[in-house]
Design a protein around this motif. Structure first.
Motif, PDB file in Angstrom:
ATOM      1  N   ASP A 108       0.899  -1.053   0.079  1.00 23.61           N
ATOM      2  CA  ASP A 108       0.076  -0.093   0.091  1.00 23.61           C
ATOM      3  C   ASP A 108       0.904   1.293   0.122  1.00 23.61           C
ATOM      4  O   ASP A 108       0.462   2.348  -0.560  1.00 23.61           O
ATOM      5  N   ASP A 109       1.903   1.239   0.693  1.00 21.72           N
ATOM      6  CA  ASP A 109       2.658   2.532   1.015  1.00 21.72           C
ATOM      7  C   ASP A 109       3.917   2.592   0.023  1.00 21.72           C
ATOM      8  O   ASP A 109       4.348   3.794  -0.136  1.00 21.72           O
ATOM      9  N   VAL A 110       4.333   1.452  -0.516  1.00 22.71           N
ATOM     10  CA  VAL A 110       5.553   1.629  -1.382  1.00 22.71           C
ATOM     11  C   VAL A 110       5.094   1.128  -2.652  1.00 22.71           C
ATOM     12  O   VAL A 110       4.860   0.056  -3.135  1.00 22.71           O
ATOM     13  N   ALA A 111       4.649   1.971  -3.779  1.00 18.10           N
ATOM     14  CA  ALA A 111       4.346   1.566  -5.154  1.00 18.10           C
ATOM     15  C   ALA A 111       5.267   1.099  -5.841  1.00 18.10           C
ATOM     16  O   ALA A 111       6.440   1.147  -5.728  1.00 18.10           O
ATOM     17  N   TYR A 112       4.709   0.248  -6.540  1.00 20.24           N
ATOM     18  CA  TYR A 112       5.766  -0.681  -7.830  1.00 20.24           C
ATOM     19  C   TYR A 112       5.655   0.176  -8.795  1.00 20.24           C
ATOM     20  O   TYR A 112       4.962   0.555  -9.479  1.00 20.24           O
TER      21      TYR A 112
END
Lengths: 481, 313, 271
Positions: free
Chosen positions: C140-144
């Motif tokens: 959720d917090d670290v986008a791909y």
């Protein structure tokens, strides 16, 4: 100056020549007889000659961080340190026991780790230890030998009390001084050796070669090719690297002489690459292979660990042996000896407080002025505190260091190191000494050269014998009798 | 033997040879400075040029004053070819190849370094100069003596000798090339004192003034001197002598290792270039061009030796 | 499922290589979740020197670069039959103890960012939930997003950037899991994608040790535990330890890298 007026000993310390000052100890009788008939001026002249000889032959060590004076002589004292046969036999057995235990420990710690499973050493001592090298896990070095060369540091406190200070299972240095000191004594005082039956040390280089060759990789054909890996002429022990290579008849190589050829490590010769079977490396683990360890190392050989792990070369000492002479692990040596040999330690361990343990830390902080505090991973006498000799400011500084990183330190009582006389302008004067005998480990035997490196604090009252701190050396005699 | 060891030996002896050659150059320069009062700076300039250090010198000094030149050539640490620098380099090389040397050779080299270091610790006064130069030459001779007296005649010895003669050939060629104009017939005023002094300097630079007097029976001529320094088979500093020694020593290596390399061809070519030549034809083709070619060919040969015997990775 | 894989890496050097070595960790092994039907590694512009098993149980091949080469191409290709075990990969093998997988590395150093993730999931009911929750919080917090990080990026770097690739997701997960007391490791391997055969990089995920279950996989980037679309190739403490290719080159100057990867479902195998 006259003849040596009376006997000089330091009260409270055992003198190996004069005991408590009231007797002449037996091993020194012949020497004393000879010495009392010598002209002191001649001896002082000889002493100066020895220094000139060392300088001329280039027996020097380099000092890090100094530009011009980068090569220094280690002071050499002409009074031998004499050990009786009976005393030596004890030392020898004790070292052999330790060396056996250390090799068993290393094999275990890099395989099933039974000693951790048995709870004899807390896992944390190994798990959080940088000296534990994961690359060695599951790998058995050729011939099962981890520590091909061990230089155990011993100190003596009394007639019968020897303590092990450090096991030096990585790459102990100083053996060239053992050999050169004897060579010098033989040249200067041949008559002494006629009078006294001193066990020879000169076989060491041949034994070293034999021992290394015996640990060559499985499947080595013919005479194993042995090479000494040195960081180069600017290393502090370069003289010794060249000396040992020369004495063994082995090539002295640097990292950039070596490359991986046909799955082996080969040296670049004038006739093309030649594979090496045994690499006696005098380069630390971290710098050994930039592919596996520190990528910025200029001293190492990329791929040597891969060749090693595929069975193509012997590295002496094996990488990762540092976990056995780590100062935190040192405190468990009695456990280690008991666990692997089922025997009681023959040589004593110095009682050690691990500052990682809160109770110990508390004690250490309260008694700093009486203790020696060492960095767990330090060596060479750097970064240590000798409580009794330290100023208030130094103690305050160390208190802060200890509180900040307690696990970095261990502490030991200051031992009453024995003294042996050195020759001064005013005659014989007692100075504190330690002893580093050298053990060679082959797959089927352990050989301990009768003798070793006696390091001596040249300053009156000083307990620090390290050459980097102004210490000198003596020839070490083990008697036949 | 390690390629690096071969390289270390080669350079150790090049450096020792260079220290001796520099001492000779200064000696010859001193001589000319003492005997001629006019334009001494020009002579010192030619000494510095012969030593191959003109550009480096001009970075440090504006004029070719005697004291500056002597200090630069003997003591200057920023000059990698100063006697102090090359003796230190030779000793470093020796430490690096310590296992290839006998104790005698090592000790002689270490001794040379200790002595030269102490001797050159302070600027050298004019009146001390002859002694200092004598010390430098003597020390270098001691190492050579130890080499001859104690070393096996194997590849180690061969690389040491090749280094010596490569440096020497280069030195002799440069001495001649810097002064070639005084040897040219067009510029030559036979019998004038100017030429005699110049010729004498050339001979002194290779310590051959006495040998030449005997050889020429006192009959000095430009062509005779050039002939002596280039084509004499007995003078140990003549070009042909050096090239023959290099070729011989390379030949021993080839026999020893059972392998011929490009350096062997180059060395043969170089020797052939001088074999059967007479000095007249060399003058006719142009002495300067001839010497230039020799210097270039020597460099090329040096590069080939380094590669063929794997001095570096 | 049978997976058909072809993985080509090409290095181009600005100047001819003087000397170089590359360690390859490109050979999948038979395990609980997979059976290697056939596998082949070929090297153009280099030569096989040796191979050995490292302390993680990876098969390592050492390749030397051909001196003078300006290009090296390494191709790994073959077929692997896979099983869906609901993310449970293996029991623990070898002498490398579980406690070893608690060690932090340069790329998995714990900082503020990692600690925050730990706090978010600490109260979960059990191990499986806690780790799944950790995985989804990270996702959720670290986008791909490719291009925000590189091979040297650490977990904290990626958290700060708020974006990264599968490697960064795995590092964050590993760092946090270790901080929570789980042994955790990095896995490099291949993944069959739904819509495409062509891919531009191999895949990476994490595994954590759960008592009673064994090593359990967490593919943070895809929010799932690995199934039969995954092929495990190498494991280690972090990317550096498990990297498909790691090497040193001398004299080559600037180096560029191109990866061609095809993963497709083949015929045969256990469907």
């Amino acid at each position: 100056m006259g003849r040596f007026d009376g006997v000089d000993v330091r009260p409270g310390y055992f003198d190996e020549m004069h005991g408590d000052g009231t007797e002449l100890r037996r091993p020194y009788r012949n020497y004393d007889e000879w010495f009392s008939q010598e002209d002191p001026r001649r001896l002082l002249k000889k002493s100066a000659d020895a220094e000139a000889l060392f300088r001329r032959t280039g027996i020097t060590f380099n000092v890090y961080g100094s530009e011009e004076g980068d090569e220094r002589l280690i002071p050499f004292d002409i009074v031998p340190r004499i050990i009786a046969a009976r005393e030596w036999a004890r030392i020898e057995r004790g070292i052999e026991q330790r060396v056996r235990a250390i090799n068993a420990f290393l094999h275990d710690i890099y395989h099933r780790q039974e000693i951790l499973r048995a709870g004899r050493i807390p896992t944390g001592v190994i798990a959080d230890n940088d000296a534990f090298l994961p690359e060695m896990i599951g790998f058995t070095p050729p011939g099962g030998v981890y520590t091909h060369i061990v230089g155990t540091d011993l100190v003596r406190t009394d007639d019968n009390d020897f303590y092990v200070l450090e096991d030096n299972a990585r790459t102990p240095s100083g053996v060239s001084y053992m050999l050169e000191n004897r060579e010098t004594m033989l040249q200067m005082f041949p008559e002494l050796f006629v009078k006294s039956r001193v066990r020879p040390v000169a076989e060491y280089p041949r034994d070293l070669r034999t021992s290394l060759a015996a640990a060559a990789p499985h499947g080595t054909v013919g005479r194993p090719v042995v090479a000494v890996l040195t960081p180069g002429i600017h290393n502090s022990a370069y003289f010794e690297h060249a000396f040992l290579a020369d004495q063994m008849g082995a090539e002295l190589v640097e990292g950039h002489d070596l490359s991986v050829v046909d799955g082996r490590v080969a040296m670049r010769t004038t006739e093309g690459p030649e594979p090496i079977d045994v690499l006696y490396r005098r380069v630390d683990d971290a710098y050994l292979d930039p592919l596996t360890f520190r990528p910025d190392s200029q001293l190492g050989v990329p791929g040597v660990m891969d060749v090693y792990r595929s069975g193509g070369i012997t590295i002496a000492n094996a990488p990762g042996t540092g976990i056995a002479d780590d100062k935190a692990v040192y405190s468990y040596m009695p456990e280690i000896i008991d666990f692997y040999t089922g025997e009681k330690p023959l040589l004593q361990n110095v009682p050690t407080w691990r500052c990682s343990e809160p109770d110990s830390l508390g004690y250490v902080l309260e008694h700093l002025a009486e203790l020696v505090v060492k960095e767990v991973h330090g060596s060479g006498g750097y970064g240590m505190l000798v409580g009794p000799a330290a100023s208030k400011r130094e103690i305050a500084r160390f208190t802060r260091k200890l509180k900040a990183k307690p696990a970095n330190y261990i502490a030991q009582p200051t031992l009453a190191l024995s003294t042996v006389p050195i020759l001064t302008r005013n005659g014989l004067a007692p100075r504190h000494v330690d002893l580093r005998p050298f053990a060679l480990v082959a797959p089927n035997n352990i050989r301990i050269t009768p003798g070793g490196l006696t390091r001596v604090a040249m300053k009156r009252g000083s307990l620090v014998v390290n050459s980097s701190q102004g210490g000198g050396t003596k020839d070490t005699w083990v008697m036949e009798d | 033997m390690l390629g690096r060891t071969a390289g270390g030996l080669y350079w150790m002896f090049r450096h020792l040879e260079r220290s001796e050659n520099t001492a000779r150059l200064i000696e010859a320069g001193m001589r000319i400075a003492l005997t001629r009062s006019d334009d001494v700076e020009k002579e010192w300039k030619s000494v510095v040029t012969t030593a191959g250090q003109k550009d480096a010198f001009l970075e440090r000094h504006d004029r070719f004053e005697q004291a500056n030149v002597i200090d630069f050539l003997l003591r200057d640490r920023t000059n990698p070819s100063s006697v102090r620098s090359v003796v230190e380099a030779a000793r470093s090389n020796a430490r690096e190849v310590r296992t290839a040397l006998t104790r005698e050779v090592w000790e002689a080299t270490n001794d040379t370094w200790l002595t030269v270091r102490d001797t050159l610790a302070r600027p050298v006064l004019d009146r001390e100069l002859p002694d200092v130069l004598g010390v430098i030459r003597r020390e270098s001779a001691l190492v050579r003596g130890a080499l001859h007296g104690t070393m096996l005649r194997n590849d180690i010895y061969n690389f040491a000798r090749i280094g010596t003669f490569m440096e020497r050939a280069d030195n002799t060629a440069r001495i001649l090339d810097v002064k070639y104009y005084v040897l040219l017939p067009s510029a030559s005023y036979v019998g004038t004192s100017l030429d005699n002094v110049q010729w004498e300097t050339i001979l002194r630079s290779v310590s051959a003034q006495r040998a030449y007097r005997w050889r020429s029976a006192g009959d000095a001529s430009a062509m005779g001197i050039a002939d002596f320094l280039i084509l004499d088979q007995q003078l140990p500093r003549s070009l042909v002598f050096c090239y023959r020694k290099i070729d011989e020593n390379l030949g021993y290596l080839a026999a020893d290792y059972g392998e011929h390399h490009r350096c062997h061809e180059l060395s043969h070519d170089l020797l052939l270039r001088l074999t059967g030549r007479d000095i007249g034809s060399i003058f006719e083709d142009g002495l300067h061009e001839f010497l230039g070619d020799c210097i270039k060919a020597t460099n090329t040969l040096g590069g080939a030796i380094e590669r063929d015997y794997r001095f570096t990775a | 499922m049978r997976l058909n894989i072809s993985h080509t890496t090409t290095y181009r050097y600005a100047s001819p290589v003087r000397y170089g070595l590359q360690e390859l960790r490109l050979r999948p092994r038979d395990e609980t979740t997979q059976t290697v039907v056939g596998w082949e590694i070929t090297v153009d512009g280099g030569a096989h020197e040796l191979s050995f098993d490292d302390h993680y149980g990876n098969r390592v091949e050492l390749v030397s670069l051909t001196p003078g080469a300006t290009e090296t191409t390494i191709t790994a290709r073959g077929e692997v039959d896979t099983l869906d075990t609901a993310g449970v990969a293996t029991k623990h093998l070898g002498h490398t103890a579980l406690w070893f997988y608690l060690r932090a590395t340069e790329r998995t150093v714990v900082g503020k960012g990692v600690r925050r993730f730990c706090d978010l999931v600490r109260d979960e009911s059990d191990d499986v939930n806690r780790l799944h929750s950790l995985s989804s919080r990270i996702r959720d917090d670290v986008a791909y997003r490719p291009g925000e990080s590189d091979v040297a990026s650490s977990a904290e770097d990626a958290i700060d950037a708020g974006a990264g690739v599968c490697q960064d997701h795995a590092h964050i997960f590993i760092a946090a899991a270790r901080n929570l007391g789980y042994s955790a490791r990095y896995v490099s391997g291949y993944l069959l994608l739904a819509n495409t055969v062509e891919q531009d990089a191999s895949h990476a995920w994490a595994e954590a040790w759960i008592d009673g279950l064994g090593w359990v996989g967490f593919d943070v980037s895809n929010g799932i535990s690995p199934d039969d679309r995954y092929v495990r190739v190498a494991t280690g403490l972090d990317y550096r330890a498990a990297a498909p290719i790691r090497g040193v080159t001398y004299g080559a100057g600037e180096e560029t890298l191109e990866v061609e990867l095809q993963v497709q479902a083949g015929s045969g195998g256990q469907q």
